[in-house]
Design a protein around this motif. Structure first.
Motif, mmCIF file in Angstrom:
data_model
loop_
_atom_site.group_PDB
_atom_site.id
_atom_site.type_symbol
_atom_site.label_atom_id
_atom_site.label_comp_id
_atom_site.label_asym_id
_atom_site.label_seq_id
_atom_site.Cartn_x
_atom_site.Cartn_y
_atom_site.Cartn_z
ATOM 1 N N TRP A 295 6.385 7.141 -9.956
ATOM 2 C CA TRP A 295 5.320 6.681 -9.091
ATOM 3 C C TRP A 295 4.808 5.314 -9.550
ATOM 4 C CZ3 TRP A 295 3.916 10.178 -5.161
ATOM 5 C CH2 TRP A 295 4.457 11.454 -5.296
ATOM 6 N N ALA A 296 4.083 4.664 -8.656
ATOM 7 C CA ALA A 296 3.449 3.393 -8.997
ATOM 8 C C ALA A 296 2.277 3.622 -9.943
ATOM 9 C CB ALA A 296 2.971 2.689 -7.726
ATOM 10 N N GLY A 297 1.863 2.553 -10.635
ATOM 11 C CA GLY A 297 0.791 2.670 -11.609
ATOM 12 C C GLY A 297 -0.528 3.101 -11.013
ATOM 13 N N VAL B 130 6.186 10.392 -13.953
ATOM 14 C CA VAL B 130 6.461 9.139 -14.663
ATOM 15 C C VAL B 130 5.934 8.004 -13.799
ATOM 16 C CG1 VAL B 130 8.257 7.633 -15.622
ATOM 17 C CG2 VAL B 130 8.485 10.125 -15.786
ATOM 18 N N TYR B 131 5.372 6.974 -14.429
ATOM 19 C CA TYR B 131 4.736 5.890 -13.690
ATOM 20 C C TYR B 131 5.270 4.544 -14.184
ATOM 21 C CZ TYR B 131 1.488 9.771 -13.078
ATOM 22 O OH TYR B 131 0.950 11.010 -12.824
ATOM 23 N N SER C 50 0.827 -1.211 0.000
ATOM 24 C CA SER C 50 0.000 0.000 0.000
ATOM 25 C C SER C 50 0.860 1.259 0.000
ATOM 26 C CB SER C 50 -0.922 -0.003 1.225
ATOM 27 O OG SER C 50 -0.172 -0.010 2.433
ATOM 28 N N ILE C 51 2.029 1.195 0.656
ATOM 29 C CA ILE C 51 2.926 2.353 0.667
ATOM 30 C C ILE C 51 3.466 2.625 -0.729
ATOM 31 C CG2 ILE C 51 5.193 3.154 1.447
ATOM 32 C CD1 ILE C 51 4.601 1.884 4.148
ATOM 33 N N ARG C 52 3.850 1.551 -1.451
ATOM 34 C CA ARG C 52 4.406 1.718 -2.786
ATOM 35 C C ARG C 52 3.410 2.342 -3.748
ATOM 36 N NH1 ARG C 52 7.291 -3.130 -1.713
ATOM 37 N NH2 ARG C 52 5.518 -4.376 -2.393
ATOM 38 N N LEU D 53 8.789 5.881 -6.231
ATOM 39 C CA LEU D 53 9.552 4.632 -6.266
ATOM 40 C C LEU D 53 11.042 4.884 -6.124
ATOM 41 C CD1 LEU D 53 7.654 2.658 -9.028
ATOM 42 C CD2 LEU D 53 7.280 2.696 -6.575
ATOM 43 N N ILE D 54 11.489 6.067 -6.503
ATOM 44 C CA ILE D 54 12.881 6.477 -6.283
ATOM 45 C C ILE D 54 12.830 7.847 -5.608
ATOM 46 C CG2 ILE D 54 15.113 6.990 -7.310
ATOM 47 C CD1 ILE D 54 14.415 5.249 -9.640
ATOM 48 N N PRO D 55 13.276 7.948 -4.359
ATOM 49 C CA PRO D 55 13.214 9.240 -3.672
ATOM 50 C C PRO D 55 13.908 10.338 -4.469
ATOM 51 C CG PRO D 55 13.760 7.497 -2.134
ATOM 52 C CD PRO D 55 13.796 6.882 -3.496
ATOM 53 N N GLY D 56 13.250 11.488 -4.582
ATOM 54 C CA GLY D 56 13.819 12.620 -5.289
ATOM 55 C C GLY D 56 13.421 12.720 -6.745
ATOM 56 N N LEU D 57 12.838 11.650 -7.306
ATOM 57 C CA LEU D 57 12.411 11.665 -8.700
ATOM 58 C C LEU D 57 10.896 11.505 -8.784
ATOM 59 C CD1 LEU D 57 15.122 9.425 -10.432
ATOM 60 C CD2 LEU D 57 15.046 11.920 -10.296
#
Length: 284
Positions: A165-167, A217-218, A151-153, A158-162
């Protein structure tokens, strides 16, 4: 940011474990000393390479390495390292795939057989009962962590600072961007990139750098990336697609669909990844 996710604390624990194993090596048989130093090296490497990221999958084969090292330590000198059998409870507590959990359970059983000659029957029965109870509690806790991390993802980068995001975030953003485009008269489209599995993360990072800060971006799957691209007109969007593809690997295939043609209320991430061909236009 790292302290928030307890990365420094985890790194300190790994280093402390490495130091403890290193101090255990004097007067150790050669075979056991070799495994001990391998374990120390593995702990040091992981401690210094550790960072917070949702990129790593819990099903990767590298998760077998600590289990192999642990059972090897016990097998090399069961009379000396038998106390490490309790570490299996911690191993089973880690979020892991089913086949990794099955491997760890089997290795824990093998470890029990290895230390059995050092114990009398009542002590062995007590050991097995305690390991069984701790193992069940650990597996239950691991499943809770898997559900929580899933649920967090869905809500975190998905990469801190960029802006990766998840779908699931894409489905939420589509509805918002459709409303904004209708209100402000902006043209928008979903730009879909199909990459090789090993190219996913480098391409995702490059795509985040090439797009604007307000364009996300996803990651739809291990081979599919998507970005919501905004432009003044379809012509400008086509020019931007060409510029993006020029800076990305040549073997990437791409498609796009106008944002206004998507119905987010009846669309899932899986369906987004398998959009019908008549709705998607291939990028040339």
């Amino acid at each position: 940011m790292q302290s928030k996710y307890k990365i420094r604390l985890l790194r300190a624990n790994l280093l402390a474990a490495a130091v403890a194993l290193a101090l255990w090596t004097p007067s150790t048989p050669p075979a056991a000393a070799l495994v001990l130093w391998l374990s120390v090296g593995w702990l040091f490497i992981n401690a210094f390479m550790l960072d917070f990221s949702h990129r790593r999958s819990r099903g990767l084969p590298w998760q077998i390495v600590p289990g192999l090292l642990l059972v090897a330590l016990i097998a090399a000198a069961p009379e000396r390292h038998g106390i490490l059998i309790w570490a299996w409870a911690a191993m089973l507590m880690l979020p892991q795939n089913n086949w990794v959990a099955a491997f760890n359970l089997s290795a824990a059983l093998i470890s029990s057989v290895l230390v059995a000659p050092q114990l009398d029957m009542p002590a062995l029965i007590l050991l097995l009962c305690c390991l069984l109870i701790l193992g069940l509690l650990a597996l239950s806790r691991a499943q809770q962590l898997i559900d929580m991390n899933g649920s967090i993802r869905q809500r975190l980068r998905l990469i801190p600072g960029l802006n990766l995001w998840a779908g699931e975030q894409l489905l939420r953003d589509i509805a918002r961007e459709q409303t904004r485009c209708e209100r402000e008269g902006i043209y928008a489209e979903v730009f879909i990139l199909h990459v090789k599995r090993h190219q996913l993360w480098p391409t995702a990072q490059k795509l985040c750098e090439l797009t604007h800060d307000f364009e996300n971006v996803y990651r739809l799957s291990s081979t599919t990336l998507v970005t919501l691209m905004l432009a003044r007109s379809p012509t400008e969007a086509a020019q931007r697609r060409s510029l993006l593809l020029a800076d990305l690997p040549d073997n990437i295939t791409s498609e796009y669909i106008e944002l206004i043609d998507i119905e987010p209320t009846s669309l899932s991430v899986f369906e987004m990844n398998k959009l019908p061909a008549e709705r998607v236009r291939e990028t040339i």
